[in-house]
Design an enzyme around this catalytic site. Structure first.
Site, PDB file in Angstrom:
ATOM      1  N   LEU A   1      28.888 -10.144  -3.757  1.00 43.30           N
ATOM      2  CA  LEU A   1      28.650  -9.456  -5.025  1.00 43.30           C
ATOM      3  C   LEU A   1      28.699 -10.418  -6.205  1.00 43.30           C
ATOM      4  CD1 LEU A   1      30.774  -6.208  -4.482  1.00 43.30           C
ATOM      5  CD2 LEU A   1      28.356  -6.595  -3.980  1.00 43.30           C
TER       6      LEU A   1
ATOM      7  N   HIS B   1      25.098  -7.173  -9.199  1.00 43.33           N
ATOM      8  CA  HIS B   1      25.656  -6.026  -8.486  1.00 43.33           C
ATOM      9  C   HIS B   1      26.662  -5.272  -9.358  1.00 43.33           C
ATOM     10  CE1 HIS B   1      24.746  -8.800  -4.947  1.00 43.33           C
ATOM     11  NE2 HIS B   1      23.975  -7.746  -4.727  1.00 43.33           N
TER      12      HIS B   1
END
Length: 273
Positions: free
Chosen positions: A30, A34
């Site tokens: 991530l 994200h």
């Protein structure tokens, strides 16, 4: 935050939820892109579920499945800090069986651009998302505009399978220098990152030309190719919001897409005009 590793655990969690659910499907590693999806999901829903599953069915032979960046502990920490309600981290053998039915993306959307370079990729994307949507039963799903072709194909599946899901397109998140965020950026050294900037700069040049009333795609493409040198360009494409090829730019209904290699790393970027 619930950490769910099996489909049974996810089913149990979802069965206990009556509030509006938002879902952010990712392959982990991530980053700020994200995070922007997750924040929007939290703003617009009562329950947020994030998946971090490196889906093997969307990788072709010889691609970077085994090398794809993974950092489970960091992903969990990010989701905890964002107060996500549940993170789903399945293993592939939990998720797939040998004799299961397959889903095929429509060739008119999937055999071009990314699909031409990566045949079967979008079939794998739809296979995993169909499963994830059935498990999470979301009202809203959040995906980035950076994967514009994927976004279009997923919306096509949702519409044609009569899924009661809103697929929300979220803006591309960039570094301060303009580089579009990608988990694969970790492959790039500092010199390669400078070369990677040519993608976003070529798109900025295209936007500047359009802002100056240029609509001829040949003129725009020539200007972009000049900026992209010496990268190996896979494609520059001009499509409308339904991913149909266009012959000239129509402001408000056009997307310009570019894919190019920086050494061995293949990067994509686009701009919505």
């Amino acid at each position: 935050m619930e950490i769910l590793r099996t489909t049974d655990e996810l089913r149990k969690f979802r069965a206990a939820v009556s509030q509006k659910v938002g879902f952010v499907p990712t392959m982990g590693a991530l980053h700020a892109g994200h995070i922007s999806l997750i924040k929007r999901c939290k703003d617009e829903n009562e329950i947020t579920i994030v998946s971090t599953f490196v889906n093997p069915t969307q990788f072709l032979a010889g691609e970077d499945l085994d090398k794809y960046p993974k950092n489970e502990a960091a992903d969990i920490k990010i989701c905890e800090n964002l107060e996500v309600d549940a993170i789903f981290i399945p293993k592939a053998d939990e998720f797939y069986e040998d004799d299961e039915p397959k889903i095929s993306a429509p060739k008119s959307l999937s055999a071009i651009l990314e699909g031409a370079t990566r045949p079967g990729h979008f079939d794998g994307v739809l296979q995993v998302l169909n499963k994830l949507f059935n498990l999470t039963k979301p009202k809203n799903v959040y995906m980035g505009k950076k994967d514009a072709q994927q976004l279009t194909i997923v919306r096509n599946m949702v519409q044609n399978f009569f899924m009661d899901i809103n697929v929300n397109a979220c803006e591309i998140v960039r570094e301060n220098d303009g580089l579009a965020l990608s988990s694969r950026n970790i492959y790039l050294d500092e010199e390669q990152k400078m070369l990677a900037l040519k993608l976003s700069r070529s798109l900025l040049k295209a936007k500047n030309l359009v802002d100056a009333s240029e609509t001829d795609i040949n003129v725009i493409k020539t200007a972009m190719l000049k900026i992209l040198e010496p990268l190996k360009v896979d494609y520059i494409a001009f499509v409308d919001r339904n991913f149909k090829e266009i012959s000239k730019i129509e402001v408000g209904n056009s997307i310009i897409l570019v894919a190019a290699y920086v050494d061995k790393t293949r990067l994509i970027d686009n701009i919505w005009l």
